[in-house]
Design a protein around this motif. Sequence first.
Motif, PDB file in Angstrom:
ATOM      1  N   LEU A  75       0.807  -1.210  -0.127  1.00 31.87           N
ATOM      2  CA  LEU A  75       0.025  -0.027  -0.007  1.00 31.87           C
ATOM      3  C   LEU A  75       0.855   0.947   0.036  1.00 31.87           C
ATOM      4  O   LEU A  75       0.619   2.156  -0.769  1.00 31.87           O
ATOM      5  N   GLN A  76       1.785   1.238   0.916  1.00 26.47           N
ATOM      6  CA  GLN A  76       2.549   2.507   0.882  1.00 26.47           C
ATOM      7  C   GLN A  76       3.300   2.531  -0.196  1.00 26.47           C
ATOM      8  O   GLN A  76       3.606   3.655  -0.845  1.00 26.47           O
ATOM      9  N   ARG A 106       0.857   3.855  -3.116  1.00 25.14           N
ATOM     10  CA  ARG A 106       0.653   5.305  -2.548  1.00 25.14           C
ATOM     11  C   ARG A 106       1.661   6.115  -3.378  1.00 25.14           C
ATOM     12  O   ARG A 106       1.319   7.143  -4.081  1.00 25.14           O
ATOM     13  N   LYS A 107       2.936   5.934  -3.203  1.00 27.33           N
ATOM     14  CA  LYS A 107       3.850   6.584  -3.719  1.00 27.33           C
ATOM     15  C   LYS A 107       3.901   6.694  -5.076  1.00 27.33           C
ATOM     16  O   LYS A 107       3.983   7.961  -5.845  1.00 27.33           O
ATOM     17  N   GLU A 134      -8.921   5.334  -0.844  1.00 30.64           N
ATOM     18  CA  GLU A 134      -7.793   6.188  -0.902  1.00 30.64           C
ATOM     19  C   GLU A 134      -7.206   6.230  -2.450  1.00 30.64           C
ATOM     20  O   GLU A 134      -7.020   7.234  -3.103  1.00 30.64           O
ATOM     21  N   LEU A 135      -6.847   4.990  -2.619  1.00 32.60           N
ATOM     22  CA  LEU A 135      -6.284   4.788  -4.176  1.00 32.60           C
ATOM     23  C   LEU A 135      -7.135   5.049  -5.092  1.00 32.60           C
ATOM     24  O   LEU A 135      -6.871   5.468  -6.226  1.00 32.60           O
ATOM     25  N   SER A 182       1.027   8.715  -6.603  1.00 34.22           N
ATOM     26  CA  SER A 182       1.267  10.165  -6.315  1.00 34.22           C
ATOM     27  C   SER A 182       1.804  11.057  -7.235  1.00 34.22           C
ATOM     28  O   SER A 182       1.736  12.101  -7.588  1.00 34.22           O
TER      29      SER A 182
END
Length: 230
Positions: free
Chosen positions: A85-86, A89-90, A124-125, A93
């Motif tokens: 997930l991290q 997310r990066k 979120e994604l 972005s």
Amino acid sequence: MIKDIRMRPLPTGAEAVVFDCDGLLVDTEACATVAETAIFAAHGHPFGPEQKALVIGRTVEAAGEAMAQYFGRPDAGAEIAADLLQRVRKELSRGAAALPGAVDLVRACRAAVPVAVASNSPRELLDAALWSAGLADCFTHSFAADEVRSPKPAPELYLTACAALGAAPERSVAFEDSATGVASARAAGLYVAAVPSLPGAGLDHDWLGDSLADPALQDWARGLGRETGA
């Protein structure tokens, strides 16, 4: 377009159209692949089509579990999912583009019938992907994996979307790119239009194509609502 004698004509009498997001509307699979490749490398494994097939279309949690099993670390699913997930997310972005034909097809469908997104990504994604691709304003209804009890391959996301749109599942069309998503749409009873994001994937389908930019899809969308029968 992929030719397939088993294909059923796209139903011009459809009451609603529900789209997957990742790998279907938005090129987020490129973001995911960067993240997945790094995780596999960190565990001493290469990442290719075989490994991608293990995780494509799954929720972040299910992908983490699948990778944990593959790495021989069955108790590390939650840890790997958090790492995934991290990393995604990066990557997201930095932006993700709409896939060819996606914007035009969604807008053409929306002009005729209610539309929604049913995604196996967390909210979120999903929001980040739709905004990045310029699709956020095309949908008043979207549903994420962390908003239902049982995400794909269970039918709940599609059933929830159809209920919100006031459409019968059997008179609605699902667009999907993965086996996990197709299984969900099929279990919910929708007509399944498959556009595989993984080359060579043999997906169950009613209609099969290789791009949302396929002229047959655009023609179908423009004809939605002109017939009373599906």
